[in-house]
Design a protein around this motif. Structure first.
Motif, PDB file in Angstrom:
ATOM      1  N   LYS A 111       0.821  -1.224   0.000  1.00 38.60           N
ATOM      2  CA  LYS A 111       0.000   0.000   0.000  1.00 38.60           C
ATOM      3  C   LYS A 111       0.851   1.268   0.000  1.00 38.60           C
ATOM      4  CE  LYS A 111      -4.404  -1.526   1.883  1.00 38.60           C
ATOM      5  NZ  LYS A 111      -4.245  -2.988   2.039  1.00 38.60           N
ATOM      6  N   THR A 112       2.064   1.153   0.541  1.00 38.66           N
ATOM      7  CA  THR A 112       2.972   2.316   0.559  1.00 38.66           C
ATOM      8  C   THR A 112       4.381   1.814   0.238  1.00 38.66           C
ATOM      9  OG1 THR A 112       3.725   2.109   2.847  1.00 38.66           O
ATOM     10  CG2 THR A 112       1.647   3.279   2.498  1.00 38.66           C
ATOM     11  N   ALA A 113       5.292   2.779   0.108  1.00 38.37           N
ATOM     12  CA  ALA A 113       6.688   2.446  -0.195  1.00 38.37           C
ATOM     13  C   ALA A 113       7.288   1.521   0.870  1.00 38.37           C
ATOM     14  CB  ALA A 113       7.498   3.732  -0.300  1.00 38.37           C
ATOM     15  N   ASP A 114       6.840   1.663   2.120  1.00 38.62           N
ATOM     16  CA  ASP A 114       7.377   0.833   3.205  1.00 38.62           C
ATOM     17  C   ASP A 114       7.111  -0.648   2.969  1.00 38.62           C
ATOM     18  OD1 ASP A 114       8.226   3.094   4.448  1.00 38.62           O
ATOM     19  OD2 ASP A 114       6.483   3.243   5.776  1.00 38.62           O
ATOM     20  N   ASP A 115       6.035  -0.945   2.257  1.00 37.83           N
ATOM     21  CA  ASP A 115       5.674  -2.350   2.025  1.00 37.83           C
ATOM     22  C   ASP A 115       6.529  -3.010   0.941  1.00 37.83           C
ATOM     23  OD1 ASP A 115       3.599  -1.995   3.880  1.00 37.83           O
ATOM     24  OD2 ASP A 115       2.257  -1.242   2.319  1.00 37.83           O
ATOM     25  N   LEU A 116       7.440  -2.231   0.337  1.00 33.06           N
ATOM     26  CA  LEU A 116       8.256  -2.791  -0.758  1.00 33.06           C
ATOM     27  C   LEU A 116       9.485  -3.538  -0.259  1.00 33.06           C
ATOM     28  CD1 LEU A 116       8.320   0.075  -3.428  1.00 33.06           C
ATOM     29  CD2 LEU A 116       7.099  -2.097  -3.551  1.00 33.06           C
ATOM     30  N   THR A 117       9.804  -3.406   1.038  1.00 30.32           N
ATOM     31  CA  THR A 117      11.023  -4.019   1.570  1.00 30.32           C
ATOM     32  C   THR A 117      11.070  -5.511   1.247  1.00 30.32           C
ATOM     33  OG1 THR A 117      10.906  -2.408   3.354  1.00 30.32           O
ATOM     34  CG2 THR A 117      12.442  -4.241   3.647  1.00 30.32           C
ATOM     35  N   GLY A 118      12.142  -5.901   0.569  1.00 29.49           N
ATOM     36  CA  GLY A 118      12.364  -7.313   0.260  1.00 29.49           C
ATOM     37  C   GLY A 118      11.535  -7.845  -0.900  1.00 29.49           C
ATOM     38  N   LYS A 119      10.668  -7.023  -1.450  1.00 28.23           N
ATOM     39  CA  LYS A 119       9.810  -7.483  -2.556  1.00 28.23           C
ATOM     40  C   LYS A 119      10.601  -7.531  -3.874  1.00 28.23           C
ATOM     41  CE  LYS A 119       5.671  -7.897  -0.609  1.00 28.23           C
ATOM     42  NZ  LYS A 119       6.127  -8.063   0.806  1.00 28.23           N
ATOM     43  N   THR A 120      10.042  -8.202  -4.866  1.00 29.73           N
ATOM     44  CA  THR A 120      10.667  -8.219  -6.189  1.00 29.73           C
ATOM     45  C   THR A 120      10.156  -7.011  -6.972  1.00 29.73           C
ATOM     46  OG1 THR A 120      10.750 -10.616  -6.117  1.00 29.73           O
ATOM     47  CG2 THR A 120      11.034  -9.588  -8.269  1.00 29.73           C
ATOM     48  N   ILE A 121      11.078  -6.107  -7.255  1.00 22.99           N
ATOM     49  CA  ILE A 121      10.698  -4.836  -7.875  1.00 22.99           C
ATOM     50  C   ILE A 121      11.279  -4.755  -9.283  1.00 22.99           C
ATOM     51  CG2 ILE A 121      10.750  -2.318  -7.684  1.00 22.99           C
ATOM     52  CD1 ILE A 121      11.176  -2.632  -4.689  1.00 22.99           C
ATOM     53  N   GLY A 122      10.415  -4.440 -10.230  1.00 17.49           N
ATOM     54  CA  GLY A 122      10.852  -4.243 -11.608  1.00 17.49           C
ATOM     55  C   GLY A 122      11.152  -2.777 -11.866  1.00 17.49           C
ATOM     56  N   VAL A 123      12.203  -2.525 -12.637  1.00 16.19           N
ATOM     57  CA  VAL A 123      12.592  -1.148 -12.957  1.00 16.19           C
ATOM     58  C   VAL A 123      13.079  -1.105 -14.399  1.00 16.19           C
ATOM     59  CG1 VAL A 123      13.294  -0.597 -10.588  1.00 16.19           C
ATOM     60  CG2 VAL A 123      14.982  -1.526 -12.201  1.00 16.19           C
ATOM     61  N   GLN A 124      13.208   0.117 -14.897  1.00 16.36           N
ATOM     62  CA  GLN A 124      13.860   0.283 -16.184  1.00 16.36           C
ATOM     63  C   GLN A 124      15.344   0.471 -15.917  1.00 16.36           C
ATOM     64  OE1 GLN A 124      12.582   3.668 -18.471  1.00 16.36           O
ATOM     65  NE2 GLN A 124      13.727   3.023 -20.280  1.00 16.36           N
ATOM     66  N   LEU A 125      16.146  -0.295 -16.645  1.00 14.47           N
ATOM     67  CA  LEU A 125      17.596  -0.322 -16.427  1.00 14.47           C
ATOM     68  C   LEU A 125      18.214   1.078 -16.412  1.00 14.47           C
ATOM     69  CD1 LEU A 125      20.222  -2.159 -16.449  1.00 14.47           C
ATOM     70  CD2 LEU A 125      20.214  -1.805 -18.919  1.00 14.47           C
ATOM     71  N   GLY A 126      18.993   1.333 -15.378  1.00 19.17           N
ATOM     72  CA  GLY A 126      19.779   2.567 -15.331  1.00 19.17           C
ATOM     73  C   GLY A 126      19.016   3.810 -14.932  1.00 19.17           C
ATOM     74  N   THR A 127      17.780   3.651 -14.499  1.00 15.13           N
ATOM     75  CA  THR A 127      16.980   4.815 -14.110  1.00 15.13           C
ATOM     76  C   THR A 127      17.094   5.058 -12.607  1.00 15.13           C
ATOM     77  OG1 THR A 127      15.040   3.449 -13.736  1.00 15.13           O
ATOM     78  CG2 THR A 127      15.308   4.358 -15.948  1.00 15.13           C
TER      79      THR A 127
END
Ligand code: GLN
Length: 264
Positions: free
Chosen positions: A147-163
């Motif tokens: 629900k918030t950024a705090d809940d992302l700890t340890g999760k699998t996060i997708g990003v665009q390379l180099g951003t």
């Protein structure tokens, strides 16, 4: 795609109405009043073409409409080129090739929704900022856990390379999946392969808009500012562009370009 208003008439109306409302709104950056776009006495820059490196996978800032690259950055750069009496050529490349292209002289500048960061300042100079943005979090529409950024700890996060999303995701998890395109990362969330994507807010909105399996969380991950990257040490070009940006901010051109693409 309905948000990308194409009509000039609509743009004119909205630009009057939406001043300061757009997410990528009027920048609060300092501008150098002493610099001026009319650069008399230029000694080192004789070129009349400005080669702009971008990554056209980043709606609404730069993306393909048919064969043509359009978007906020593209239009701002064309307006800057007009102010400077220079022809603007847009070169599409991977996002992480933009800074190397500027360093090698393959491109004069980079305009790609590029966030000013300390790391990048070691390799390129930046103009004044022209957009305020944030990194947003996209999750699967069915996800009730994040629900918030705090809940992302340890999760699998997708990003665009180099951003910057790539940089920040690494602060909260070891499980960062890097994609060449934000679109591919968003698809992975939709398919339940990864937990979330961290990507620029307007891009996140545009990705989620086209897919009802995705939602963007209200709370941003970080705040940041976009600027144009210039070869390190080329203060002359930075000042010329800053002069043009100041004029384009003051006469409302930048806001009207933003409003044309971002309808709030
Ligand atoms: N604003 C982000 C950055 O500068 C993403 C830019 C992009 O992907 N074009 O890293």
């Amino acid at each position: 795609m309905k948000k990308y208003l194409k009509s000039i008439a609509a743009m004119a109306v909205i630009s009057v109405m939406a001043l300061g409302i757009a997410g990528c709104g009027s920048s609060d950056s300092k501008t150098d009043e002493s610099s001026n776009a009319n650069t008399e006495g230029t000694t080192t820059e004789e070129k009349d073409t400005l080669v702009v490196a971008t990554n056209a996978e980043f709606p609404p800032y730069e993306y393909y409409e048919g064969q043509e690259i359009v978007g906020i950055d593209v239009e701002i750069m064309k307006a800057v080129g007009e102010k400077l009496g220079m022809e603007v050529t847009i070169e599409d490349m991977a996002f992480d090739s933009i800074i190397p292209a500027i360093q090698s002289g393959k491109a004069d500048i980079g305009a790609a929704g590029m966030t000013v960061t300390e790391d990048r300042l070691a390799n390129v100079d930046f103009t004044d900022t022209y957009c305020h943005a944030s990194q947003a979090i996209i999750v699967n529409a069915s996800n009730e856990e994040i629900k918030t950024a705090d809940d992302l700890t340890g999760k699998t996060i997708g990003v665009q390379l180099g951003t910057t999303g790539d940089m920040y995701a690494g602060d909260v998890t070891e499980n960062v999946e890097r994609y060449n395109k934000g679109f591919e990362a968003a698809m992975a969330v939709a398919q339940g392969k990864i937990d979330a994507v961290v990507i620029d807010d307007q891009v996140a909105k545009s990705l989620a808009e086209g897919n009802d399996q995705l939602k963007v969380l209200d709370e941003p991950f970080t705040e940041e500012d976009y600027a144009i990257a210039v070869k390190k040490g080329n203060t002359e070009l930075v000042e010329k562009i800053n002069g043009a940006l100041t004029e384009l901010k003051e006469d409302g051109t930048i806001q009207s370009i933003i409003d044309k693409y971002i309808a709030e």
